[in-house]
Structure formats: structure tokens, C-alpha cells
Design a protein around this motif. Sequence first.
Motif, PDB file in Angstrom:
ATOM      1  N   LEU B  33       0.892  -1.164   0.000  1.00 46.07           N
ATOM      2  CA  LEU B  33       0.000   0.000   0.000  1.00 46.07           C
ATOM      3  C   LEU B  33       0.921   1.202   0.000  1.00 46.07           C
ATOM      4  O   LEU B  33       1.546   1.514   1.010  1.00 46.07           O
ATOM      5  CB  LEU B  33      -0.900  -0.014   1.240  1.00 46.07           C
ATOM      6  N   ARG B 185      -8.138   0.806   2.101  1.00 48.39           N
ATOM      7  CA  ARG B 185      -7.256   0.094   3.036  1.00 48.39           C
ATOM      8  C   ARG B 185      -7.792  -1.288   3.361  1.00 48.39           C
ATOM      9  O   ARG B 185      -7.036  -2.246   3.504  1.00 48.39           O
ATOM     10  CB  ARG B 185      -7.092   0.918   4.320  1.00 48.39           C
ATOM     11  N   ASN B 188      -6.999  -3.599   0.583  1.00 41.71           N
ATOM     12  CA  ASN B 188      -5.585  -3.954   0.617  1.00 41.71           C
ATOM     13  C   ASN B 188      -5.313  -4.993   1.709  1.00 41.71           C
ATOM     14  O   ASN B 188      -4.630  -5.993   1.470  1.00 41.71           O
ATOM     15  CB  ASN B 188      -4.759  -2.694   0.851  1.00 41.71           C
ATOM     16  N   THR B 194      -2.561  -4.927  -4.367  1.00 39.86           N
ATOM     17  CA  THR B 194      -1.515  -3.923  -4.356  1.00 39.86           C
ATOM     18  C   THR B 194      -2.136  -2.568  -4.705  1.00 39.86           C
ATOM     19  O   THR B 194      -2.862  -2.482  -5.686  1.00 39.86           O
ATOM     20  CB  THR B 194      -0.445  -4.272  -5.397  1.00 39.86           C
ATOM     21  N   VAL B 195      -1.855  -1.555  -3.878  1.00 40.71           N
ATOM     22  CA  VAL B 195      -2.468  -0.251  -4.126  1.00 40.71           C
ATOM     23  C   VAL B 195      -1.385   0.815  -4.225  1.00 40.71           C
ATOM     24  O   VAL B 195      -0.471   0.850  -3.393  1.00 40.71           O
ATOM     25  CB  VAL B 195      -3.456   0.125  -2.996  1.00 40.71           C
ATOM     26  N   CYS B 208      -0.883   5.282   4.327  1.00 40.03           N
ATOM     27  CA  CYS B 208      -0.267   4.223   3.540  1.00 40.03           C
ATOM     28  C   CYS B 208       0.966   3.668   4.265  1.00 40.03           C
ATOM     29  O   CYS B 208       1.706   4.400   4.917  1.00 40.03           O
ATOM     30  CB  CYS B 208       0.139   4.751   2.166  1.00 40.03           C
TER      31      CYS B 208
END
Lengths: 400, 230
Positions: B33, B185, B188, B194-195, B208
Amino acid sequence: MSRTLSVLGANAREAAESLRRARLRTVLGLVGIMIGISSVIAMVSLGEIAREQARKQFEALGTDIVIVRKGQGGRVRAIALADAVQLAAAVPSITEAAPRISGRGQFEFAGRKVGRGAIQGVTRSFASVNRLSLQAGRFVSDLDTDRYYAVIGAEVADAMRGGRAVDSLLGGIVEVDEALFTVAGVLDRKQEGYALPVRVKADKSVFIPITTSQRIAPEPGVEVIVARSAAGVHYETAVRDIRSWFRKRAPGLSLDIVTAKQLIAQMESQMGIFTLLLGAVGSISLIVGGIGIMNIMLVSVAERRVEIAIRRALGARQRDIRSQFLIESVILTVTGGALGVLLGLAATWAICRFTDWEFLVSGLSVASGLGTAAAVGLFFGFQPAHQASRLDPIAGLQGK
Amino acid sequence: MLRLADVRRSYRVGPVTAEVLRGVDLEVGAGDLLSIMGPSGSGKTTLMNIIGLLDRPSSGACLLDGRDVAGLRDDELSALRNRHIGFVFQSFHLLPQLTALENVCLPLVYRGMARPEMRRRAAAVLESVGMAERTGHRPDQLSGGQKQRVAIARALVGEPALLLADEPTGALDTDTAAEVMGLIRRLNAERGITVLIITHDPSVAGQCARQTRIQGGRLFEPGAAAPSRA
């Protein structure tokens, strides 16, 4: 392949939806296509209807028909009755010949006026050559020479009998321009054919022996001979034989001879001119309409640059975008085309009513109209669609 | 899963060549993230376009799942975007004429999926972002937060490996922005997606696990030695 098909399917659904929400601009753009396609439709269907009409008339009359008239000029003033009557017997390439002398006159019956119409002096063969049939009595016969017998057309007969049976007219006395005739027969109704340059107008006429007619009218000669050529004889042979026979009998007589085959050719060339004219109108409005569609599509591409960029980001290939806009423009023109088909058929129907032709919807004309519309959509939609597919997605996403 | 090595990007503007990216190195692992923060003009949009396969580097390598994308044809890039990358934009970029469900279907349309299967999946993803009640609504009937949820559903429906979000909360008020970040979030954490978030907002970047800054066309990662998993 299946990917391509499902993308095309989705594009078509969306294009149909966007057309449903169409704006005035789009609707106006369709008008050009509509007019263009309607001329195409009118052109193709009128052509087919006219051909069908001619085919029917010639089928009813026969394509072996030959029409002989006195031509312009020449030292001899008229076709002599005696020559006309002998024509069929003397020329082997002719099976039947029906001369006619005609005038107009007033008909009276039982002290009442029953109409004005043609007085036609004819021979026995006139009925068979022109396919006339009787509802009562008999037609003019070869034994009626100089006698005062008359055969009555259907409309004249209706006016005479006023509700009484047709048979009751037989033997009655009809006064034709102050001459008295005995009714020998009554004709069936007969639809007038327009394929030949000879009007029969049987329903409104009274037919009398041609010899009698020559006695009561000042006409010096035969107005027209309707003849049939023998089976298997080329029409040119028949024409040549007729000319050579008349040259012997009446040197210096000029003849004007028309055959059904010539008439068909003449009519086709006239139809050709007509078709060319409609074709020109059609193509000009299709080009103008196509340019209108192109303009609509270019505006649409410019307005939807963000949408195109989003689609590209989500995985649309250039050809997916191209097909989306092509499908839209084709759906647009085919919709205009469908309206044009309706308009064209309506115009054809109106022309048919006006000309007494039999209206028919030709599958060929509908197919060619829609096909042309689709082709216009593809042709004029290509450039905008190509432009859409080449847009830069980055600029589109930033709204620039 | 994603590696950039000495990526440079320059544009010719008339006679001048402007270098926007001046050698960016970045390695993104599966399940990361990651935020990229920078002021406007820092080159972050250009970087996002390169990562999103919408743009190509002038030099340097961009490897997706170990494969260099430099030599790929436009059609191949489209297919890669379709399968591997989910985009979320600041201004949502939903198509106004389509319903929420149809918008979410779009990536699957370009994958050539059959309609019933496509609609079933789209409905399921919309439900997972809490939009099950609004599938038939058009964007103009939705609030900002709802639009961004639909956009996230659209980004996720193709099950991409990478969710690429450009200012995802930029057009939202504080409460809604918090909700949307919470959703990202959660996706994730729960699904291991995957961000990569590009933002200029420190509070978004602060949520993040990995935070990077871009400035003057170069990427910096404070504490790069730290473990990168959330």
C-alpha cells in the motif's frame, strides 16, 4: 473472435441507446439520408413496377402485336380499306389484321341520351386481336358488310339498360349520330392498356362494321391496323413483309409501323432516363446527408474525448473504439434509411395511384435502400471513427 | 510485481525539451500500500501514466511482473491495462449515460466476457463496496462518495494485480474521503490487492504503509530500508 463479437454487441447496444437520446442535431442529420434513401427506393421500386406493368400489359396483348398506320408524307393519302382487310390473307407472316376507322358521336337509346364516345368501325378480328369478350350477343361479323348492327361497350350498355338485364338490349335500336343501329352484342368490361399507342376505350365505345362506318363518316381511309405476327416470325420480318405488300398494292403510300418489341425498348429507355434522374437526386442527397453524418460524428467524437480516454484506460483497443463509432454512424444512417424506405414507398404508392399502376413493395428496393444507408454510414463514419481511435488517452483523462 | 529502473520522460515543447521524470527507480511488491506524494508539476501524473501503461518512458525500463513493457504494441498494452491495472481517478470518470452496473461492466466488456457472467460479477463487486442498492442508478443520481465507490468497483471487477489511484479523495469532503480511504485500506488488508495512491494530501499519504515523495522528477522514499508490508 468471441471477444470481438461481444465487444461489437455491447457497442451496438450502447449506440442504439445513444440514438434513442438523440438530439435535434442528429435528427436533422437524418433528414438528408432519409431523402437520399427515399429517392433510391422510389427509383428502384418504380422501375420494377413499370417493368411489371409493361410485362402484364404485353402479356395480355401479346408481344406479337404490330401496329400499322399511315405515315407522314407520301403520295397516297390513306390506307385503303380493301387492302387493310386483305392484309392477313395476303401476307403469311401476319396471322390476323384488324383495321379500324374511328370517330366520335352521341348515343341515344329509347329517346334518351346515353353518352358520348367513340364510334369504331371494325372487322370481326378486332375483338380477337384486342382480346375483347362479350357478355351478351355476338361481335361484328364478316357478314355484316354495310349493315347497321352495333356492339355496345360495357359503360354505354349500363347507361342504356338502367337496371334491366343485359340480354334485353339485344335487338334494341340505338341511335348513333342520327343513324339507327340494331344492338347485336354487348361487351364485357375491358381495362384499358397503355402499352400500345392505340387507345381502344372499349367500355365507352360503340363498335360497328367498318364498311358501314365508311358510309356514314367522311373518313377516307383506315386509321390504324392492329395486326399479329405469326408464331415464330421475327417482328422485323413481319414489318418488312407488310411494307413490301403495301408497296405493291399502293405505291407511294408511306407507312408508320410499330411493334410491341420496339415499344418495350422505347419504354425501357424512357425508364432509364427516369431512373438516372432519381439516381442523381438520390446520390446528391446521399452525399450531402453523408457529409452531415460525418459532421455529427466528428462533433460527437470531440464531445466524448473523455469517454474515449476512459474506455482506453479500461482496456479498449483502438479498433474497439473505431468499431464503436462506426456502429453508431451505421445505426444512425440505417435509421435514416429505414425512414427513407417508408417515405420512398409512400411516394411510390402516390405515383402509382396517380398513374393507375399497380403498387407493389419490392424486396429488392427495400434491401438496396437499407444496404445503401449502411454503406453511407460506413463510408462517412470511417474518418471520425478512425480519429476517435487515435485520440491520446492521456490528454482525454486530463480533460484537455 | 512492478519495477521501474531509471525511468526518464521528456517532452518536446517547441524547440525546448522538458525532462519531467529524471531517473525514477521504484520497486512495488505484491500487497503493498504505497503513496506517491508531490506538489503539482512534480511529475506525479506522468509517473502514474507510465505505471498505468498509458504512456511510455523516454528511457529506462518498466517491468510488470518481470516483463518489460517497452516493446509492446498498443493492443498488447490495452490488454495488459485491462487485466492487470485498475484505475481510480480524482473526478471518478464514470460514463454519465451508463448505470452503475454498466459502468462496472466496462472492463469486462473489453475482455469479451458473456453478458450474464459480466453482470453477475459486476453486481457482486458493487455489493462488496456497499453499493448493492444503487446498481441501476446513473452517476448523476449518486453522491460523490457513492460515485467513487462505483469507480473503485469498476477498478476491481477485472481482479487486477494493481489498483492505481490518482487523488482518489481529491473531489470528496473530509468524512467521505475518510470512508473511501477506509475502503481502499480494507481491500488492501483483506484481499491483498496492491495499491498505489498518488496524492498531494499528507493525510491520505499518512494512511499508507509505504510513503514516497516525488520532487523535481525524482522519487524519494524516506526510510526505504523499512519492511514494506502493511
